[in-house]
Design a protein around this motif. Structure first.
Motif, mmCIF file in Angstrom:
data_model
loop_
_atom_site.group_PDB
_atom_site.id
_atom_site.type_symbol
_atom_site.label_atom_id
_atom_site.label_comp_id
_atom_site.label_asym_id
_atom_site.label_seq_id
_atom_site.Cartn_x
_atom_site.Cartn_y
_atom_site.Cartn_z
ATOM 1 N N ASN A 131 -2.347 -0.971 -3.571
ATOM 2 C CA ASN A 131 -3.396 0.031 -3.365
ATOM 3 C C ASN A 131 -2.800 1.348 -2.886
ATOM 4 N N SER B 39 0.828 -1.209 0.000
ATOM 5 C CA SER B 39 0.000 0.000 0.000
ATOM 6 C C SER B 39 0.858 1.255 0.000
ATOM 7 N N HIS C 66 -10.877 5.610 0.662
ATOM 8 C CA HIS C 66 -11.059 4.588 1.695
ATOM 9 C C HIS C 66 -12.383 3.857 1.506
ATOM 10 N N TYR D 218 -4.567 3.397 -0.358
ATOM 11 C CA TYR D 218 -5.325 3.880 0.798
ATOM 12 C C TYR D 218 -4.783 3.183 2.047
ATOM 13 N N SER E 160 -5.162 0.749 4.343
ATOM 14 C CA SER E 160 -5.931 -0.450 4.652
ATOM 15 C C SER E 160 -5.699 -0.849 6.109
ATOM 16 N N GLN F 257 -11.855 1.618 -1.937
ATOM 17 C CA GLN F 257 -10.797 0.651 -1.660
ATOM 18 C C GLN F 257 -10.383 -0.141 -2.908
#
Length: 244
Positions: free
Chosen positions: A163, A52, A130, A165, A167, A133
């Protein structure tokens, strides 16, 4: 802010097959992907890796995801080559958009039982939402080479999720009963400001339960006294709820 990722305490655990006295190892060495961590003294193995950009500063637009690769067999006195393929039917990540071009032939270093496959991840086309996602998935499949046979079903395939965001860290749910309550990225950002141990999303437990209770109380007080908002819905973030 920054990775990641992923996403309990991660430990990359080396393993080896050794020769017994008087025996000769004649089989071709096997190679496989491995991603594992230690949980209550037990090794938990995953078939996916999460990377991430969520904790990275905004100006970091590329970084390297690392996937452990392990040999079932012997160390070698020279570098060896292994091959993998990209399972395009199960891959949503786009080459040149979410990750840089990968050479399907890689070098496994001499004298090692575990080496690392490095994948350069790209940030600019990933959503930071968020709520949505977005995860771009890259599925890699180990193949046979002149130096290695591919391993058994275990470790033959691994998914890399990329990703942008924050997580939920693996340890979050373990602290919910201490008053941490539901996960929200703004709450985690504040905890990371309180103590650097909270930055490790892969830790089994970032710190002692008695000590973490003090930081959770501080988080509750912070959110009650300093208005903090969800960046997408603009709801106010409190320790136990979102207030529209």
């Amino acid at each position: 802010m920054k990775k990641l990722t992923i996403i309990c305490g991660l430990a990359l655990l080396g393993a080896a097959c050794t020769k017994e006295a008087g025996l000769t190892y004649t089989e071709k060495d096997k190679i496989y992907f491995v991603y594992s961590y230690l949980y209550y003294g037990k090794v938990i193995e995953y078939d996916k890796v999460l990377f991430s950009f969520g904790k990275h500063p905004d100006d970091i637009i590329r970084d390297t995801a690392k996937i452990p690769v392990r040999v079932m067999g012997q160390q070698a006195a020279k570098d060896r080559q292994y091959h993998f393929s990209i399972d395009k039917d199960s891959t949503t990540a786009k080459e040149g958009v979410h990750y840089e071009v990968l050479n399907p032939q890689q070098t496994f270093g001499k004298g090692l039982f575990t080496d690392t496959l490095r994948v350069v991840a790209l940030r600019s086309q990933l959503s930071s939402s968020h709520i949505k996602q977005e995860n771009a998935r890259l599925r890699l499949r180990m193949e046979s080479s002149d130096d290695f046979d591919k391993g058994t079903t275990r470790g033959a395939v691994i998914d890399l999720y990329i990703n942008n965001y924050l997580s939920e860290p693996k340890w979050w749910k373990k602290y919910e009963g201490f008053g941490l309550s539901y996960y929200h990225p703004e709450k985690w950002k504040i905890l990371m400001q309180f103590h650097p141990s909270f930055r490790d999303e892969n830790a089994d437990y970032p710190m002692d339960a008695n000590l973490v209770g003090t930081y959770i109380s501080s988080l509750r007080s912070y959110l009650a006294n300093i208005p903090t908002y969800d960046q997408e819905t603009h709801a106010r973030v409190l320790i136990d709820k979102l207030v529209p």
